[in-house]
Enzyme design. Structure first.
Site, short mmCIF file in Angstrom:
data_model
loop_
_atom_site.label_atom_id
_atom_site.label_comp_id
_atom_site.label_asym_id
_atom_site.label_seq_id
_atom_site.Cartn_x
_atom_site.Cartn_y
_atom_site.Cartn_z
N ASP A 19 0.83 -1.20 0.00
CA ASP A 19 0.00 0.00 0.00
C ASP A 19 0.87 1.26 0.00
OD1 ASP A 19 -2.28 1.53 0.06
OD2 ASP A 19 -2.66 1.26 2.20
N ASN A 21 1.32 3.41 -2.97
CA ASN A 21 1.85 3.87 -4.26
C ASN A 21 1.34 5.26 -4.61
OD1 ASN A 21 2.89 1.32 -4.41
ND2 ASN A 21 1.51 0.59 -6.02
N ARG A 23 0.19 7.69 -2.63
CA ARG A 23 0.77 8.75 -1.79
C ARG A 23 2.22 9.02 -2.15
NH1 ARG A 23 -1.10 5.89 3.42
NH2 ARG A 23 -1.77 4.42 1.82
N HIS A 36 2.61 3.39 -9.07
CA HIS A 36 2.47 1.96 -9.35
C HIS A 36 3.70 1.44 -10.11
CE1 HIS A 36 -1.45 2.14 -7.70
NE2 HIS A 36 -2.00 2.81 -8.70
N SER A 65 -10.63 -7.00 -5.31
CA SER A 65 -11.88 -6.99 -6.09
C SER A 65 -12.52 -5.60 -6.03
CB SER A 65 -12.83 -8.08 -5.61
OG SER A 65 -12.83 -8.17 -4.22
N LEU A 130 10.70 -20.76 -4.20
CA LEU A 130 9.66 -19.92 -3.61
C LEU A 130 8.29 -20.16 -4.26
CD1 LEU A 130 8.88 -17.29 -1.92
CD2 LEU A 130 9.44 -16.02 -4.00
N ARG A 187 1.73 -4.90 6.23
CA ARG A 187 1.07 -3.87 5.42
C ARG A 187 1.94 -2.62 5.47
NH1 ARG A 187 -5.12 -2.35 4.47
NH2 ARG A 187 -4.76 -0.63 3.02
N SER A 195 -8.17 -5.03 4.91
CA SER A 195 -8.76 -4.74 3.61
C SER A 195 -9.12 -5.99 2.80
CB SER A 195 -7.82 -3.84 2.79
OG SER A 195 -7.65 -2.61 3.43
C1 FPP Z 1 -1.85 0.29 -3.27
O1 FPP Z 1 -1.41 1.59 -3.48
C2 FPP Z 1 -1.43 -0.62 -4.30
C3 FPP Z 1 -2.25 -1.16 -5.27
C4 FPP Z 1 -3.65 -0.81 -5.44
C5 FPP Z 1 -1.80 -2.16 -6.19
C6 FPP Z 1 -0.48 -2.80 -5.94
C7 FPP Z 1 0.23 -2.81 -7.21
C8 FPP Z 1 1.54 -2.72 -7.36
C9 FPP Z 1 2.50 -2.73 -6.24
C10 FPP Z 1 2.12 -2.59 -8.71
C11 FPP Z 1 1.87 -3.70 -9.64
C12 FPP Z 1 2.16 -5.04 -9.09
C13 FPP Z 1 2.59 -6.09 -9.80
C14 FPP Z 1 2.63 -7.42 -9.19
C15 FPP Z 1 3.04 -5.99 -11.20
P1 FPP Z 1 -2.51 2.72 -3.50
O2 FPP Z 1 -2.71 3.11 -4.91
O3 FPP Z 1 -3.73 2.26 -2.78
O4 FPP Z 1 -1.78 3.85 -2.69
P2 FPP Z 1 -2.47 5.00 -1.82
O5 FPP Z 1 -3.20 4.30 -0.69
O6 FPP Z 1 -1.30 5.79 -1.34
O7 FPP Z 1 -3.37 5.75 -2.73
#
Ligand code: FPP
Length: 244
Positions: A19, A21, A23, A36, A65, A130, A187, A195
């Site tokens: 979690d 990305n 921010r 991301h 989902s 793994l 997390r 979540s």
């Molecule tokens: C949460 O950050 C992350 C996600 C919704 C998706 C996780 C995806 C990745 C790490 C990248 C792609 C992964 C692979 C396996 C190729 P957020 O967007 O909810 O962040 P925020 O809470 O700060 O807005």
């Protein structure tokens, strides 16, 4: 930093809610997608670290989902990243002996991604390193309801005696059947929630919430998290050994 020195002190199964990305990107005045992209680089490093130290099971929450409700541009960008990752990283995973699985509801996923997933699972099925599981279009409540529905159907059709339903039998109807339950759930980003992630499977897991945003999560922090786990005492509802 607490080091993880031996395989025996490692958790058997680490599951991560990646979690932060968005921010991370906002802090840099970048579009969310840039977060991301940076997050994928962290996925790569964490998987490498897991294989380097000999971790047996790693599960990553890649797309929930509920994530379909995000703006179409963001969902599209994420799907593009999954395509790239599944295509570009497969060779390295094969080389590292990684067995890849994807858990979740495949019916909503684009055909080409579904085919990539099937190919990845097929190409790595015999690997013994793994076990890497991506939770993708995954929701824990839906998973539990699907298992309950399947058992109810079997009971209705007299193929199953409801009295024989145990937690162990129930678990065989979950996506994670065959995998050990996670003993450590991490997390990132400071949020303290599950979540809808591995709700059944995390019944006895140690939960570790770290403030670092996912793109800033480093191999050193990952090792430190596993080191902290090694130092925690797990009781599964019983008393500490010294008292018992
Ligand atoms: C949460 O950050 C992350 C996600 C919704 C998706 C996780 C995806 C990745 C790490 C990248 C792609 C992964 C692979 C396996 C190729 P957020 O967007 O909810 O962040 P925020 O809470 O700060 O807005």
């Amino acid at each position: 930093m607490a080091a993880v020195s031996t395989t025996s002190s490692l958790p058997r199964h680490v599951a991560i809610i990646m979690d932060g990305n968005g921010r991370w990107a906002r802090k840099r005045h970048l579009p969310r997608q840039a977060g991301h992209v940076a997050g994928v680089a962290t996925v790569r490093e964490v998987v490498r670290t897991a294989t380097d130290v000999g971790l047996s099971n790693l599960t990553l929450y890649a797309f929930s989902s509920e994530n379909w409700k995000r703006p179409q541009t963001e969902v599209g960008a994420l799907m593009g990243l999954f395509r790239l990752y599944f295509r570009n990283d497969l060779a390295e995973m094969v080389e590292r002996g990684v067995r890849v699985r994807v858990i979740g509801n495949r019916s909503r996923v684009a055909d080409d991604i579904r085919q990539m997933i099937e190919e990845m699972e097929k190409k790595t099925v015999a690997n013994t390193g793994l076990n890497l599981t991506f939770a993708f279009d995954y929701g824990g409540q839906e998973e539990i309801v699907a298992a309950a529905r399947e058992l109810a159907r079997a009971a209705k059709e007299s193929r199953l005696d409801p009295e024989t339903i145990t937690p162990e039998l129930f678990a065989t109807r979950l996506f994670t059947s065959g995998l050990p339950e996670p003993d450590l759930v991490i997390r990132t980003s400071g949020e303290r929630r599950l979540s809808n992630f591995l709700l059944w499977q995390s019944a006895y897991a140690e939960l570790l919430f770290v403030d670092t945003l996912w793109p800033d999560f480093t191999p050193a922090l990952f090792l430190e998290a596993m080191g902290q786990f090694a130092n925690r005492e797990r009781r599964f509802g019983s008393l500490p050994e010294a008292v018992a």
